[in-house]
Design an enzyme around this catalytic site. Structure first.
Site, PDB file in Angstrom:
ATOM      1  N   HIS A  41     -56.710  11.935 -26.498  1.00 46.78           N
ATOM      2  CA  HIS A  41     -56.149  13.308 -26.056  1.00 46.78           C
ATOM      3  C   HIS A  41     -56.655  13.838 -25.009  1.00 46.78           C
ATOM      4  CE1 HIS A  41     -59.272  16.019 -27.582  1.00 46.78           C
ATOM      5  NE2 HIS A  41     -59.524  14.871 -28.258  1.00 46.78           N
TER       6      HIS A  41
ATOM      7  N   CYS B 214     -59.981  10.526 -32.143  1.00 48.03           N
ATOM      8  CA  CYS B 214     -61.075  11.241 -31.821  1.00 48.03           C
ATOM      9  C   CYS B 214     -61.208  12.316 -32.938  1.00 48.03           C
ATOM     10  CB  CYS B 214     -60.901  12.111 -30.536  1.00 48.03           C
ATOM     11  SG  CYS B 214     -62.144  13.441 -30.081  1.00 48.03           S
TER      12      CYS B 214
ATOM     13  N   CYS C 180     -59.820  16.445 -23.882  1.00 43.58           N
ATOM     14  CA  CYS C 180     -60.838  15.846 -24.856  1.00 43.58           C
ATOM     15  C   CYS C 180     -62.412  16.319 -24.616  1.00 43.58           C
ATOM     16  CB  CYS C 180     -60.844  14.378 -24.899  1.00 43.58           C
ATOM     17  SG  CYS C 180     -62.048  13.907 -25.995  1.00 43.58           S
TER      18      CYS C 180
ATOM     19  N   ASP D 123     -61.860  15.530 -32.989  1.00 46.01           N
ATOM     20  CA  ASP D 123     -61.391  16.687 -32.603  1.00 46.01           C
ATOM     21  C   ASP D 123     -60.497  17.256 -33.596  1.00 46.01           C
ATOM     22  OD1 ASP D 123     -59.578  18.628 -31.275  1.00 46.01           O
ATOM     23  OD2 ASP D 123     -60.789  18.189 -29.432  1.00 46.01           O
TER      24      ASP D 123
ATOM     25  N   ARG E  41     -58.084  19.461 -33.545  1.00 42.36           N
ATOM     26  CA  ARG E  41     -56.521  19.566 -33.258  1.00 42.36           C
ATOM     27  C   ARG E  41     -56.037  18.305 -33.237  1.00 42.36           C
ATOM     28  NH1 ARG E  41     -58.248  21.970 -27.518  1.00 42.36           N
ATOM     29  NH2 ARG E  41     -59.560  19.999 -27.830  1.00 42.36           N
TER      30      ARG E  41
HETATM   31 ZN   LIG Z   1     -61.581  14.423 -28.181  1.00 45.03          ZN
END
Ligand SMILES: [Zn+2]
Length: 216
Positions: free
Chosen positions: A98, A42, A101, A44, A46
């Site tokens: 994750h 992803c 998400c 993302d 993090r």
């Molecule tokens: Zn995500």
């Protein structure tokens, strides 16, 4: 937030650290890449790829998009998979989702998200395929976490549906496809233990693109 100027100072420090350990580090890095892994994760901020795996530059070929989706008409992810398998000969392909998400969460809500609609539709399709299991779970975190896992599983299956993976596996017994979930609360990676050979066998009747029985 790290300042824009700081990023370049950090970069200089990073270069120096690598040169201290090995003065030819960047010359070697420039010569070629032979990563053993393709990581599809992803976007993302993090969920870092190499950092959480403890991998160095040159070890992981990386593709990231919202909610780690593998869609057969997405030229981007398909090019990455084809290049990684046919030219880099990666031994493992990892689809990593994750918990928490945002993409998966958005796909569980009855909202018009504009251009994100067709993208997140892939996750709604995963929900539809596993509706009985998901609807049986309590609404909230449990159902959300399970959809994250099932989305990883289905995207891993989408990787296995590609001709590149099927042909390479029939000839070389690699790459093996894995499904992981990163737990943001603990920092731990969880291997979903997908049974790669069983999935390949199960989908062979419909998705075989090799013209041969892969398990003869
Ligand atoms: Zn995500």
């Amino acid at each position: 937030m790290v300042t824009y100027e700081q990023i370049f100072r950090n970069n200089l420090d990073w270069v120096e650290r690598h040169k201290e350990k090995d003065k030819d580090f960047f010359e070697k890095l420039a010569s070629d890449q032979q990563p053993g892994y393709l990581y599809i994760g992803c976007s993302d901020s993090r969920v870092t790829a190499e950092e959480m795996m403890g991998a160095s530059p040159g070890e992981v070929f990386v593709h990231r998009n919202i909610a780690n989706l593998v869609n057969s008409i997405d030229l981007n992810v398909m090019s990455v998979i084809n290049y990684a398998v046919r030219h880099l000969n990666v031994k493992h392909i990892i689809v990593c989702g994750h918990y928490n998400c945002g993409g998966v969460k958005a796909a569980m809500e009855p909202k018009d998200l504009g251009i994100l609609n067709p993208w997140l539709r892939n996750i709604r399709d995963v929900y539809r395929m596993h509706k009985d299991e998901l609807d049986a779970l309590p609404e909230g975190k449990e159902r959300y976490d399970r959809l994250v896992e099932l989305n990883v599983q289905e995207q891993a299956i989408n990787v296995i549906k590609t001709a590149a993976v099927q042909l390479s596996y029939s000839e070389n017994k690699f790459p093996v496809v894995h499904g992981w979930v990163f737990d943001i609360h603990s920092g731990m990676l969880k291997d979903l233990q997908l049974d790669f050979e069983k999935i390949l066998k199960d989908i062979q009747g419909i998705y075989n693109l090799t013209g041969k029985d892969l398990f003869m």
